[in-house]
Design a protein around this motif. Structure first.
Motif: not given
Length: 429
Positions: A285-299, A304-315
């Motif tokens: 079978q030929e390689d007709y699928f893709v496998q991904f490997d992710f790495k987070s670069n988030l400090h 934490k600021q993303l969560q604050v931003s989410h809560n702020l905008k929602f409220s």
């Protein structure tokens, strides 16, 4: 061990509505050759909402051009359908919408994105079903010259788009979107890039505890809009599929990978990929699928600021809407002449900095204080709140502190996800 200055990370984090990111192919089906401009516009408006909730509806061609990577000259040129005389009525509110940008705006006002399947999500305990996605309620064009570069556009977004911004979204890094979308095949690359942001968001939000499933070439090709290749055979055109699709998907992933994984100015995630067999027991079978490997670069501070931003905008949006509904019942609105022909009174009020400014300051201060877990050190002063209302707030920027690369989390499991969403987020290959 060497250290990395997090200021080299180039976050420009925004949001993309889940119903959009989960149904990218439906934009193409609904808007045809204008699909790229439609997708660009939705992401552009989400970015404006994210940066400044009080001023998101007004924009210039220059702003739009810088964000999308499409030149102002191209945006102002006559739309092909108008030039061919097949556009139909292009006049709205005494303005003729004939340029590429303006005609696309008009199409988004008149037409919705039609979903191929019904989408369900929860809103304050109620199950909402989406069969289509309305984008605009109204368009107002102010000023301008022959080329249109001096024009100011003011739009009213649909309730669905407004609600999606605060309730159902994936985090999207828009830093490289103009570059990724530049040149031939740009729309395909943008769609795959948005999809990659989505997969990373889901994967990291689950704590990286699950293996990322393989995705078929067919699946990725469908998102990208790659079609069968037509070739001459016996003097007739026939459609040939497999290797062309793999080559096209490979080229798209290679181009995006190069942009994302640049050693300088990394985005909020990086990834590697490889083509694999779907059935390892079949050596032929030929390689007709893709496998991904992710790495987070988030400090961690950014997470934490993303969560604050989410809560702020929602409220914030919820509290502003509640105040407006109580303060301006229908009977009172009907007596305000400036709102007689207004398509969305709330959005007009929200973007009028002089309307109930002190009350907006109070609501913003309370929402900000709450989003920061009632931390006294984070409490806004009146002048700070006013500045945020007038000039924007809470853009996610790298914190300029040196750090050990090992302190970058392997999981971004604090990236906010919509607790109310019941739509399935996992694709099948």
């Amino acid at each position: 061990m060497s250290t990395t200055d997090i200021s080299t990370l180039s976050y420009n984090l925004s949001r993309v509505d889940r119903s959009i990111a989960d149904n990218l192919m439906d934009i193409d089906k609904s808007f045809g050759n204008d699909a790229q401009n439609v997708l660009d516009f939705i992401i552009f408006m989400s970015k404006k909402l994210n940066n400044n909730l009080f001023g998101y509806t007004r924009f210039t061609i220059k702003e739009y051009s810088e964000f999308t990577g499409i030149t102002a000259q191209n945006l102002c040129s006559m739309h092909p359908d108008v030039a061919k005389g097949i556009a139909g009525n292009t006049v709205y509110s005494d303005h003729s919408f004939e340029s590429i940008l303006e005609f696309t705006l008009l199409k988004m006002l008149k037409n919705n994105i039609l979903f191929s399947k019904v989408i369900q999500y929860k809103d304050d305990g109620n199950i909402i079903q989406l069969e289509n996605f309305p984008i605009l309620k109204d368009i107002i064009v102010q000023g301008g010259n022959v080329m249109g570069t001096k024009k100011i556009y003011e739009v009213r977004l649909s309730d669905v788009m407004m609600n999606g911004f605060v309730q159902r979204y994936y985090t999207l890094d828009t830093t490289r979107l103009p570059v990724i979308g530049k040149g031939k095949g740009g729309h395909s690359r943008k769609k795959i890039y948005i999809w990659l942001n989505k997969v990373f968001h889901i994967y990291s939000s689950r704590g990286n505890n699950e293996q990322i499933p393989f995705y078929s070439i067919d699946f990725l090709a469908d998102i990208a809009g790659v079609r069968f290749k037509k070739e001459l055979e016996n003097k007739k055109q026939v459609e040939k599929e497999p290797k062309h699709k793999k080559e096209a998907v490979s080229n798209i992933l290679k181009a995006i990978h190069k942009q994302i994984n640049s050693e300088q100015n990394k985005l909020h995630f990086s990834f590697d990929y490889k083509f694999v067999n779907g059935d390892t027991s079949n050596p032929y079978q030929e390689d007709y699928f893709v496998q991904f490997d992710f790495k987070s670069n988030l400090h961690p501070d950014i997470v934490k600021q993303l969560q604050v931003s989410h809560n702020l905008k929602f409220s914030l949006l919820k509290d502003l809407r509640t105040f407006f509904d109580i303060s301006y019942p229908i009977e009172r609105l009907s007596k305000i002449e400036a709102l007689e022909s207004e398509a969305d009174n709330f959005q007009r009020w929200l973007n009028n900095n002089d309307a109930d400014l002190q009350k907006k300051v109070e609501i913003l201060k309370n929402a900000h204080f709450k989003a920061n877990n009632w931390d006294k050190k984070k409490e806004l002063k009146d002048k700070e709140a006013i500045s945020m209302i007038y000039s924007g707030f809470l853009s996610i920027e790298p914190v300029s502190i040196p750090q050990d690369p090992n302190s970058i989390p392997t999981s971004a499991n604090s990236i906010p996800t919509d607790p109310n969403s019941i739509s399935t987020a996992k694709e099948k290959a």
